[in-house]
Structure formats: structure tokens, C-alpha cells
Write a protein that holds these residues in place. Structure first.
Motif, PDB file in Angstrom:
ATOM      1  N   SER A 426       5.256   6.200 -20.679  1.00 15.24           N
ATOM      2  CA  SER A 426       5.877   7.381 -20.532  1.00 15.24           C
ATOM      3  C   SER A 426       4.619   7.293 -19.112  1.00 15.24           C
ATOM      4  CB  SER A 426       5.714   8.355 -20.951  1.00 15.24           C
ATOM      5  OG  SER A 426       5.486   9.585 -19.957  1.00 15.24           O
ATOM      6  N   GLY A 427       2.871   7.205 -19.990  1.00 13.54           N
ATOM      7  CA  GLY A 427       2.463   7.098 -19.395  1.00 13.54           C
ATOM      8  C   GLY A 427       2.176   5.472 -18.018  1.00 13.54           C
ATOM      9  N   LEU A 428       2.631   4.743 -18.503  1.00 13.11           N
ATOM     10  CA  LEU A 428       2.786   3.513 -17.489  1.00 13.11           C
ATOM     11  C   LEU A 428       3.622   3.600 -15.915  1.00 13.11           C
ATOM     12  CD1 LEU A 428       2.266   0.852 -20.196  1.00 13.11           C
ATOM     13  CD2 LEU A 428       0.944   0.548 -18.538  1.00 13.11           C
ATOM     14  N   ILE A 429       5.440   4.124 -16.599  1.00 14.96           N
ATOM     15  CA  ILE A 429       5.464   4.616 -15.409  1.00 14.96           C
ATOM     16  C   ILE A 429       5.445   5.718 -14.706  1.00 14.96           C
ATOM     17  CG2 ILE A 429       8.420   5.540 -14.781  1.00 14.96           C
ATOM     18  CD1 ILE A 429       8.824   3.998 -17.657  1.00 14.96           C
ATOM     19  N   LEU A 430       4.817   6.691 -14.503  1.00 16.19           N
ATOM     20  CA  LEU A 430       4.093   7.480 -13.704  1.00 16.19           C
ATOM     21  C   LEU A 430       2.765   6.647 -13.028  1.00 16.19           C
ATOM     22  CD1 LEU A 430       4.386  10.963 -16.334  1.00 16.19           C
ATOM     23  CD2 LEU A 430       5.947   9.933 -14.319  1.00 16.19           C
ATOM     24  N   ALA A 431       2.313   6.009 -14.002  1.00 13.84           N
ATOM     25  CA  ALA A 431       1.308   5.429 -13.198  1.00 13.84           C
ATOM     26  C   ALA A 431       2.186   4.881 -12.403  1.00 13.84           C
ATOM     27  CB  ALA A 431      -0.006   4.598 -13.977  1.00 13.84           C
ATOM     28  N   ALA A 432       2.834   3.883 -12.226  1.00 13.78           N
ATOM     29  CA  ALA A 432       3.266   3.287 -11.691  1.00 13.78           C
ATOM     30  C   ALA A 432       4.172   3.604 -10.372  1.00 13.78           C
ATOM     31  CB  ALA A 432       4.854   2.156 -12.163  1.00 13.78           C
ATOM     32  N   HIS A 433       4.266   4.411 -10.381  1.00 15.13           N
ATOM     33  CA  HIS A 433       4.891   5.995  -9.696  1.00 15.13           C
ATOM     34  C   HIS A 433       3.574   6.813  -8.259  1.00 15.13           C
ATOM     35  CE1 HIS A 433       8.588   4.560 -10.949  1.00 15.13           C
ATOM     36  NE2 HIS A 433       8.954   4.633  -9.949  1.00 15.13           N
ATOM     37  N   THR A 434       2.102   5.969  -9.222  1.00 19.36           N
ATOM     38  CA  THR A 434       1.409   7.668  -8.477  1.00 19.36           C
ATOM     39  C   THR A 434       0.552   6.208  -7.752  1.00 19.36           C
ATOM     40  OG1 THR A 434       1.107   8.253 -10.050  1.00 19.36           O
ATOM     41  CG2 THR A 434      -0.720   8.266  -9.005  1.00 19.36           C
ATOM     42  N   ALA A 435       0.656   6.979  -6.111  1.00 20.95           N
ATOM     43  CA  ALA A 435      -0.250   6.370  -5.123  1.00 20.95           C
ATOM     44  C   ALA A 435      -1.610   6.022  -4.983  1.00 20.95           C
ATOM     45  CB  ALA A 435      -0.042   6.810  -3.376  1.00 20.95           C
ATOM     46  N   THR A 436      -2.564   4.989  -5.017  1.00 25.51           N
ATOM     47  CA  THR A 436      -3.798   5.207  -4.987  1.00 25.51           C
ATOM     48  C   THR A 436      -4.396   6.289  -4.288  1.00 25.51           C
ATOM     49  OG1 THR A 436      -3.193   3.150  -4.573  1.00 25.51           O
ATOM     50  CG2 THR A 436      -5.572   4.451  -4.153  1.00 25.51           C
ATOM     51  N   GLY A 437      -5.072   7.033  -5.212  1.00 25.59           N
ATOM     52  CA  GLY A 437      -5.854   8.364  -4.477  1.00 25.59           C
ATOM     53  C   GLY A 437      -4.732   9.574  -4.969  1.00 25.59           C
ATOM     54  N   SER A 438      -3.641   9.339  -4.899  1.00 26.68           N
ATOM     55  CA  SER A 438      -2.574  11.175  -5.478  1.00 26.68           C
ATOM     56  C   SER A 438      -2.603  11.166  -6.481  1.00 26.68           C
ATOM     57  CB  SER A 438      -1.729  10.245  -5.478  1.00 26.68           C
ATOM     58  OG  SER A 438      -0.244  11.794  -5.538  1.00 26.68           O
ATOM     59  N   PHE A 439      -2.600  12.548  -6.843  1.00 22.75           N
ATOM     60  CA  PHE A 439      -3.437  13.314  -8.164  1.00 22.75           C
ATOM     61  C   PHE A 439      -2.227  12.668  -8.971  1.00 22.75           C
ATOM     62  CE2 PHE A 439      -2.983  17.448 -10.813  1.00 22.75           C
ATOM     63  CZ  PHE A 439      -3.644  17.385 -11.382  1.00 22.75           C
ATOM     64  N   ALA A 440      -0.925  13.271  -8.693  1.00 26.41           N
ATOM     65  CA  ALA A 440       0.094  13.216  -9.932  1.00 26.41           C
ATOM     66  C   ALA A 440       1.300  11.872  -8.999  1.00 26.41           C
ATOM     67  CB  ALA A 440       1.297  14.586  -9.252  1.00 26.41           C
ATOM     68  N   PRO A 441       1.706  11.765  -9.825  1.00 22.20           N
ATOM     69  CA  PRO A 441       3.000  10.466  -9.577  1.00 22.20           C
ATOM     70  C   PRO A 441       4.370  11.160  -8.398  1.00 22.20           C
ATOM     71  CG  PRO A 441       3.719  10.608 -11.858  1.00 22.20           C
ATOM     72  CD  PRO A 441       2.452  11.855 -11.210  1.00 22.20           C
ATOM     73  N   THR A 442       5.136  10.265  -8.113  1.00 24.25           N
ATOM     74  CA  THR A 442       6.068  11.122  -7.336  1.00 24.25           C
ATOM     75  C   THR A 442       6.768  11.480  -7.936  1.00 24.25           C
ATOM     76  OG1 THR A 442       7.069   8.836  -7.673  1.00 24.25           O
ATOM     77  CG2 THR A 442       6.529   9.145  -5.529  1.00 24.25           C
TER      78      THR A 442
END
Length: 477
Positions: A426-442
Motif C-alpha cells: 500500500s505504501g509503495l503504490i501510494l509513494a509511486a503516485h506522489t509527486a516530489t515535494g507533494s504532501f499526498a499521492p494523487t
């Protein structure tokens, strides 16, 4: 004559007038150790603030509990397979109570970690409560074991809202005080209700300490990296090396277990297709269940300014888990009754479908009002509760009574590893959809993660249905 005088009279008496008391005591103990083990999750932010540590450091209050639980489970299962089961249960609950005290005293962060590690030892008690039920409850054993399995899973949701509320009102130490109260209550309950051991353990009985050491090191290595999803993106090479070392140690453990006279875990039981299949199904479904569980709890707490989510605080997010626990217990009552008409692996197939449905619902309706994530959590709870209720039946149907604790301890370890992997994925997938410097994933990251859980649930369905069909053919021939 007491319930422990002889195996036969003890079982008959416990199954009669004393049975209800023993059932209530065992379920209470299972709920307590599950709830205490889960207390770290809703308190991570509060721990970081109160102890002035980073969120990743505070995460260890949950990780270390999972690690010690995974290590203690097979060891307690083997120790509890002998005539000293009551002594092992009482000693373990005493350790949990002492660890709970360590979490509330004014002391450095390391003392809190030690206390949480001691609390994690209690997660190994589920297999012993099941073995106690099978030994002393007669015809009520099957339904009680189902409820114990359910309690050990849905009990995760019991501690969340209460701990979050206490942390908001009085701080993290007040929240952990809850664990002290219930741990002591569980210890007193065990002293009063657990039947006395039938006789002293054989003098020549030995514990496979080499096997215990190898299993501990291997599991710690694997769970260490799977429970710390941030390491996968920041330090991929060390993560891979640790995983390889863990796999090598576990392979060495298998070799040792096959050679010793009395192994920590009797791996010969896994040669039975039903036992091996049940553990594979548990592993895959555990990843799917915990993956979706963590998605929902994180999604509802996402601030509104991100563009999705509901901005719930810790207490409100904890209340979202109430349907998970409530419907999990409902499933635990319903599934054993259906078992009279449907095979265990048929029920595992059906509950896999329920979990897959929860995944599809989350993808489809999560943004249509906060009531919908609550509904999804309820559906997931019913699937998890039904799954937990039938899993012991699939294993114990082909397991000798004296090996109940050892067999279920293996299943508990498999479940722990599956849950840990689910959290990591879960953390890996959400991290992969989080832009650099962004607080939350898409928002699409949540869809991808939920579909991943759905695919794993589908794999569970196929595996369980295949095993069910194979066993049906064997019975017909």
C-alpha cells in the motif's frame, strides 16, 4: 473433580456448565492482545509529538510489536503444545502487562519501544487459546475457535477509536494506560478461567532453540523491510540485501527443522495439501485485506485541500473502523453455521469474493460521501471476519489435537507476514503516485492500490476454489 483432573472428565465439565465462562475468557484474551497490538497505529502522530521524534521513528511503536509477535508466535505455539499451556499463557500475559506499564511511565523513547516489544509477545497467544478451546470445550470447540480467529483479526479495530479519543483528551501516555488496564484484566481472567495443566511437562522434553533463533532472525529480516515502506524508495539496495539474508536464514531454518527430533514447527504438516493450501490462501488474502484496510484509513484522513478525502481527525477515523469490527463479529457467528452445508475451502472462496467486492466498491464510490468508505469498511470487515472464522476449520480438520497450537501458530505467522506485506505494498503504490515535494499521492494512486488488492483477492478465489474442487474429487473417488 476439576476440569483438569483427567482429559476426558475435564473436557466434559468444561464443555458443560463451565464452558460459557471459558469461551468468554478466551475470546476476551484474544480481543485484548489484538487490541493492544494495534494501539501503535492511531498513536504514531501523538508519539512523534510527545517524544519529539520523527514520524518514521514513531512508526517503530507499531513495527516492533509486529516483529516480536511474529517471533513469539511459533515459540509459544510449541511451548503451549505441552502440558504447561496454562503456565505459558499466564507468563505471556504477565509480560504483556509489564510491557504495558513501561509504555506509560515517564521515560525516554527507548523505554516505550521496549514496552511495545513486550506487548507484541501477546500476539502469539491466539494459537494457545485455540488449543485450549479444542482440548476443553468438546462440541463447542469448533465455533469457539472460529470466534477466536475472528477476534484476533477484527480486534485490531477495537482499540483504534478508544485510543485515539484518549490521546486527544490526555496525551499518548493516557492512551497507553488503556493497555495496562485491559492487560491486567486479561491476566486475572486467565488465572480464574484457564483450566489447570493436567500434569508436569516430561523431563526429557526440549525446545528447539536453534530453530527458534533462525526463525526469529529470518522473520525479523523479512518483516523489518516489508513494514518500512519508505526504505524501498530511499535505500533499495540494502532492502534487497536484507531480504536475501532473511530468505537464506529461513531456508537454513527449514533444513534444521527437518532434522531435529522435536522441531519448533512440524513442517511435515505442510505436506498435507489442505494445510499447505490454507496457508498459501491465508498469505495472499492477508496481503489483499490489509492493503485495502490501510488504504481506507489513510484516505478518510486526507485533508480536504488535497482535492479528495474527508479530512477526518484520529477519533473520527477510528470510528470508521467500528463497522469493520461489528460486521466481522457478525460473520464470525454466521459462517460456522453455514459450515454444516459448505466445505471450508468453499467458504474461503465465498469470502474471497466479498473482499474483492469491497475492493471494487472502494474504487467506485469512495468519493461519493464519507458514508461510502464506512460501508466499504463494513463489507471488508464481514469478509475478513468470515475468512478468519473458517481458516482454522480448514487446517484443524486434518491436524491432530495435540498439534493444534503448533499448526495454528504457523498460520498466525503467515497471516502476520501477509498483513505486513499488505501495508508495505500500500505504501509503495501510494509513494509511486506522489509527486516530489507533494504532501499526498494523487487520487489515481488509491485506485491502483485498490485494484491491486482486488487482483490478489481474485487469486485467493482461484486458489481456494481449486483446492475445494480437488478435495471434492478426492472424496468422491
Amino acid at each position: 473433580m476439576s476440569a483438569s483432573t483427567t482429559p476426558e472428565t475435564g473436557q466434559a465439565e468444561s464443555a458443560g456448565r463451565g464452558g460459557t465462562t471459558l469461551v468468554a475468557a478466551l475470546v476476551f484474551i484474544a480481543l485484548v492482545v489484538a487490541a493492544i497490538g494495534s494501539l501503535g497505529a492511531p498513536l504514531i502522530t501523538s508519539v512523534a509529538k510527545d517524544y519529539d521524534v520523527s514520524l518514521s521513528t514513531a512508526q517503530w511503536t507499531l513495527t516492533i510489536t509486529l516483529l516480536t509477535g511474529a517471533v513469539a508466535t511459533p515459540l509459544l505455539g510449541r511451548l503451549g503444545s505441552t502440558q504447561r499451556r496454562r503456565k505459558v499463557v499466564l507468563a505471556t500475559l504477565a509480560i504483556v502487562a509489564l510491557g504495558s506499564v513501561a509504555t506509560v511511565v515517564p521515560a525516554p523513547f527507548v523505554v516505550l519501544l521496549v514496552g511495545r516489544a513486550a506487548q507484541g509477545v501477546g500476539l502469539g497467544l491466539t494459537a494457545l487459546t485455540m488449543a485450549t478451546a479444542r482440548q476443553h470445550l468438546g462440541d463447542r470447540a469448533v465455533s469457539t475457535i472460529a470466534m477466536l480467529s475472528v477476534a484476533s483479526t477484527v480486534g485490531i479495530g477495537v482499540g483504534y477509536p478508544i485510543a485515539s479519543l484518549l490521546a486527544q483528551l490526555g496525551g499518548v501516555r493516557v492512551a497507553y494506560l488503556l493497555a495496562v488496564v485491559v492487560a491486567v484484566a486479561a491476566l486475572i481472567t486467565a488465572v480464574v478461567a484457564i483450566p489447570r495443566d493436567t500434569s508436569a511437562a516430561p523431563a526429557n522434553e526440549s525446545v528447539d532453540w536453534l530453530g527458534a533463533s533462525l526463525l526469529s532472525v529470518g522473520l525479523v529480516a523479512v518483516l523489518l523491510v516489508t513494514s518500512q515502506s519508505s526504505w524501498w524508495s530511499s535505500n533499495p539496495l540494502p532492502v534487497v540485501l536484507i531480504l536475501l539474508v532473511g530468505a537464506a536464514v529461513l531456508a537454513a531454518w527449514v533444513v534444521v527443522e527437518r532434522k531435529v527430533a522435536r522441531p519448533l514447527v512440524d513442517l511435515t504438516a505442510l505436506r498435507h495439501p489442505a494445510v499447505a493450501g490454507a496457508n498459501v490462501v491465508m498469505f495472499v488474502s492477508g496481503i489483499a485485506m490489509y492493503l485495502l484496510f490501510t488504504l481506507i484509513t489513510r484516505f478518510v484522513q486526507t485533508p480536504l485541500q488535497v482535492g479528495y478525502g474527508y479530512g477526518l481527525n484520529e477519533v473520527e477515523a477510528g470510528l470508521v473502523l467500528v463497522p469493520f469490527s461489528a460486521l466481522g463479529f457478525v460473520a464470525g457467528r454466521v459462517v460456522p453455521k453455514i459450515r454444516q452445508k459448505v466445505s471450508p475451502f468453499g467458504l474461503l472462496t465465498a469470502n474471497g469474493i466479498v473482499i474483492a467486492l469491497a475492493c471494487v466498491l472502494f474504487v467506485s464510490v469512495r468519493g461519493m460521501g464519507v458514508v461510502w468508505p464506512i460501508v466499504v469498511m463494513g463489507v471488508l470487515g464481514f469478509g475478513v471476519g468470515g475468512f478468519s472464522a473458517v481458516m482454522p476449520q480448514a487446517i484443524l480438520a486434518v491436524t491432530p489435537a495435540e498439534e493444534t497450537a503448533a499448526a495454528m501458530s504457523v498460520n498466525q505467522v503467515v497471516r502476520s507476514v501477509g498483513f505486513s506485506l499488505g501495508s508495505a505494498v500500500s505504501g509503495l503504490i501510494l509513494a509511486a503516485h506522489t509527486a516530489t515535494g507533494s504532501f499526498a499521492p494523487t487520487d489515481s494512486g488509491y485506485s491502483t492500490a485498490a485494484w491491486t488488492a482486488g487482483v490478489l483477492a481474485l487469486v485467493t478465489i482461484v486458489l481456494a476454489a481449486g483446492i475445494n474442487a480437488s478435495r471434492s474429487k478426492q472424496h468422491q473417488s
